[in-house]
Scaffold this motif. Structure first.
Motif, mmCIF file in Angstrom:
data_model
loop_
_atom_site.group_PDB
_atom_site.id
_atom_site.type_symbol
_atom_site.label_atom_id
_atom_site.label_comp_id
_atom_site.label_asym_id
_atom_site.label_seq_id
_atom_site.Cartn_x
_atom_site.Cartn_y
_atom_site.Cartn_z
ATOM 1 N N GLY A 105 44.047 32.081 35.715
ATOM 2 C CA GLY A 105 44.767 33.169 36.374
ATOM 3 C C GLY A 105 43.855 34.014 37.231
ATOM 4 O O GLY A 105 44.220 34.436 38.336
ATOM 5 N N LEU A 106 42.638 34.273 36.722
ATOM 6 C CA LEU A 106 41.671 35.055 37.493
ATOM 7 C C LEU A 106 41.323 34.341 38.795
ATOM 8 O O LEU A 106 41.148 34.977 39.842
ATOM 9 N N SER A 107 41.231 33.015 38.738
ATOM 10 C CA SER A 107 40.971 32.248 39.959
ATOM 11 C C SER A 107 42.037 32.524 41.006
ATOM 12 O O SER A 107 41.739 32.731 42.188
ATOM 13 N N VAL A 167 43.421 47.708 36.691
ATOM 14 C CA VAL A 167 42.721 47.200 35.508
ATOM 15 C C VAL A 167 43.205 45.796 35.214
ATOM 16 O O VAL A 167 44.409 45.529 35.196
ATOM 17 N N LEU A 168 42.260 44.896 34.987
ATOM 18 C CA LEU A 168 42.572 43.511 34.665
ATOM 19 C C LEU A 168 41.787 43.126 33.412
ATOM 20 O O LEU A 168 40.572 43.305 33.356
ATOM 21 N N TYR A 190 32.174 38.932 41.342
ATOM 22 C CA TYR A 190 32.241 38.794 42.796
ATOM 23 C C TYR A 190 33.590 38.244 43.270
ATOM 24 O O TYR A 190 33.663 37.619 44.330
ATOM 25 N N ALA A 191 34.647 38.475 42.512
ATOM 26 C CA ALA A 191 35.950 37.895 42.829
ATOM 27 C C ALA A 191 36.369 38.231 44.257
ATOM 28 O O ALA A 191 36.268 39.373 44.700
ATOM 29 N N THR A 194 47.109 44.248 34.313
ATOM 30 C CA THR A 194 47.554 42.894 34.036
ATOM 31 C C THR A 194 46.526 42.234 33.135
ATOM 32 O O THR A 194 45.404 42.732 32.985
ATOM 33 N N ALA A 195 46.909 41.137 32.514
ATOM 34 C CA ALA A 195 46.013 40.393 31.628
ATOM 35 C C ALA A 195 46.161 38.917 31.932
ATOM 36 O O ALA A 195 47.256 38.420 32.199
#
Length: 613
Positions: A295-297, A314-315, A341-342, A289-290
């Motif tokens: 969005g990452l949050s 994979v991001l 550290y997500a 995904t991208a």
């Protein structure tokens, strides 16, 4: 007024209004310089709305091949009254201002230290075209023609570019050529040409290509074997998925049946997008995904699940200016800590830092190999500047005999041969990486479910403290293994020559390399290293240890890479000196040189005062 000769060495900015069709004309202009064999790097500076606000297209021309932004504008082309005062103020003394003189320029906009070139663009369009849309579009082509005369760009190059652009629509070539000629003729009849700032044909491009990082990443994903992408649209990552789709249409079609061998799913939100990507990978596909910072949050919880249940994914994070909505169309490197550290709890993720389109291509393939080899999420940390702007890049290379690294995957045959109980989370090889199975690989053996809650070595739910600690320590061991296989940092010298070092990564690379050269001309020699991955291997630690202090160049406010280095390598914070740019624009060599020079002056002053006491 006079301006020293700047052959193949200047910055030009084109000020337009968003939504007026200027983008294609500006790109054609940049590409014409590229076709004349001169290194060029364009930056599209645009607002986040659809149309109506100011937009700029900034082009650096550098015979020496410097590809980072440079401060100061030598030539400004302004067809937008909204930004005209600011545009004029940004021109270097002795520079040039080209504007639409259909209406008289206000006296308050006159500077006595720059040259003015008035061209009645709108008047010429009204006199030569009747269609309102053509009048709007061809105004852009007319100023490209005027620039080609002023800057000595070969007409044949522009004509060829138009013919290439309108393949299948040949009837559009003639009116565009006419618009070019209108601009050229006006300059020839009214001004002295060419300018001191001009283009002379060179052969400095070699086999390099001009491409954006998102297109490179999309193609890299296809070559990496990706067959599934789930995503939710967000600037500036949307064009990456669009590029993947375009390439998949060419290279992911079954030649016999004509059916698609790929799936693209636009999810309802970022949470669903990452969840689908994880699910597809768990089922044996190569999926990704991208997104960007917001969005990452939202994806944090799912990344924690993938980390703890050990499912590869994979991001690609095409970073932009935050926090919150921030500036959606401005660049930053501000997701470093969140990416590393997500998720809640103790997690660590592999990060890759591409700096060129070629590395975007290469690192997409590396990301899938690493994700499956390590059975963990891998984040490719791009940014808006790299993703959406065109860059001179080495051509992409793919080894014909390259094999995908699927990691420790047990087949039906492997499971049949096992004489012991299969344990999904057993560390058989003492590297922290267990063996996995694809669901359905065997009728009775193997893993059919995965677990995001606490589990033992056999995947069974447990809240036993000792079992939990064993799993967490094995995951930490896996991260140590990752240090040996992630891309190594790039050293800029075979042997350290200075007590001073600089560290940089991603798109800070272009300007950092130029700053290093400028400082050397000033008598300041600095050793350099480019980071390409997290976790950091021993080379990074040794580089910092071998220097009295190291300047760390980042494009964020909080020195996030510095924090990561201090925390992971237990570095003395005083050794890492911050050089931070976070205005949303790509960092410049001028900025880096000024910051380092001031710090060195303060150090020398402190040393002198200490010795005098």
């Amino acid at each position: 007024m006079s301006l020293e000769s700047k052959v193949n060495n200047f910055v030009i900015r084109l000020a337009n209004v968003n939504g007026t069709g200027s983008a294609s004309a500006n790109y054609m202009f940049a590409k014409s310089i590229f076709r004349m064999g001169v290194p060029v790097t364009p930056k599209n500076i645009f607002p986040s709305n659809i149309q109506g606000l100011p937009t700029w297209y900034e082009i650096r021309v550098s015979e020496k091949g410097y590809l980072g932004r440079r401060e100061g504008i030598d030539i400004m082309v302004s067809v937008n009254p909204q930004s005209m005062a600011k545009d004029i103020a940004n021109i270097r003394s002795g520079g040039y201002f080209l504007y639409d003189s259909t209406k008289q320029l206000d006296d308050t906009l006159i500077r006595d230290d720059i040259f003015y070139f008035g061209i009645p663009l709108m008047q010429m369009c009204n006199e030569n075209y009747t269609d309102p849309r053509q009048r709007l579009l061809f105004k852009n082509i007319i100023y490209v023609g005027a620039l080609s005369a002023l800057l000595n760009i070969e007409f044949e190059v522009l004509q060829t570019l138009l013919e290439e652009q309108f393949v299948g629509k040949e009837k559009l070539v003639a009116p565009n050529v006419k618009a070019l000629q209108l601009g050229i003729d006006y300059v020839h009849q009214n001004y002295k040409y060419p300018l001191d700032c001009r283009i002379e044909r060179r052969d400095l491009i070699g086999n390099r290509i001009l491409i954006d990082g998102n297109s490179a990443s999309g193609l890299g994903a296809v070559y990496a074997g990706a067959t599934v992408v789930s995503w939710y649209p967000i600037t500036p990552s949307t064009s990456l998925v669009e590029a993947f789709e375009e390439y998949a249409k060419k290279y992911r079609i079954d030649p016999e049946t004509g059916k698609k061998n790929y799936a693209i799913v636009q999810a309802e939100d970022e949470l669903a997008a990452i969840g689908m990507a994880i699910g597809a990978n768990w089922n044996g596909a190569r999926s990704f995904t991208a997104t960007s910072g917001p969005g990452l949050s939202l994806m944090n919880e799912f990344l924690g699940i993938a980390y703890f249940s050990e499912v590869p994914v994979v991001l690609v994070d095409v970073q932009r200016a935050g926090p919150s909505t921030g500036m959606p169309t401005r660049t930053q490197q501000s997701d470093i800590l969140m990416g590393a550290y997500a998720s809640h709890g103790d997690t660590k993720h592999v990060l890759l830092f591409p700096s060129t389109p070629a590395e975007c291509f290469d690192m997409m393939a590396d990301a899938f190999d690493l994700a499956e080899s390590l059975q963990t999420p891998v984040l490719v940390m791009s940014d808006l500047d790299l993703g959406m702007n065109d860059h001179l890049s080495a051509p992409f290379f793919w080894e014909k005999d390259r094999k995908y690294k699927r990691g420790k995957v047990l087949s039906n045959e492997d499971l049949e041969k096992m004489n012991t109980r299969y344990g999904r989370y057993l560390d058989v090889d003492n590297d922290g990486i267990p063996y996995r199975t694809i669901p359905g690989a065997h009728s009775t053996k193997g893993a059919y479910f995965t677990r995001g809650s606490s589990h033992d070595e056999y995947g069974l739910y447990t809240e036993d403290s000792a079992a939990y600690v064993r799993v967490m320590e094995r995951l930490e061991k896996k991260f140590e293994t990752a240090k040996q296989i992630v891309p190594k940092p790039i050293m800029y010298q075979k042997k350290d020559k200075s007590k001073i070092g600089i560290l940089f990564f991603g798109t800070s690379t272009y300007s950092s390399e130029e700053a290093k050269d400028i400082l050397l001309l000033q008598g300041v020699e600095i050793d350099a290293m480019r980071l390409r991955a997290f976790p950091f291997n021993e080379d990074v630690n040794l580089f910092i240890e071998n220097h009295d202090f190291v300047f760390l160049i980042e494009q964020n406010r909080d020195a996030q890479m510095r924090t990561l280095l201090i925390g992971e390598l237990d570095v003395n914070p005083k050794k890492l000196i911050k050089v931070l740019n976070y205005d949303g624009m790509p960092i410049t060599a001028d900025f880096i040189v000024n910051k380092i020079t001031k710090e060195l002056e303060l150090m020398n002053q402190y040393t002198a005062e200490t010795l005098s006491i």
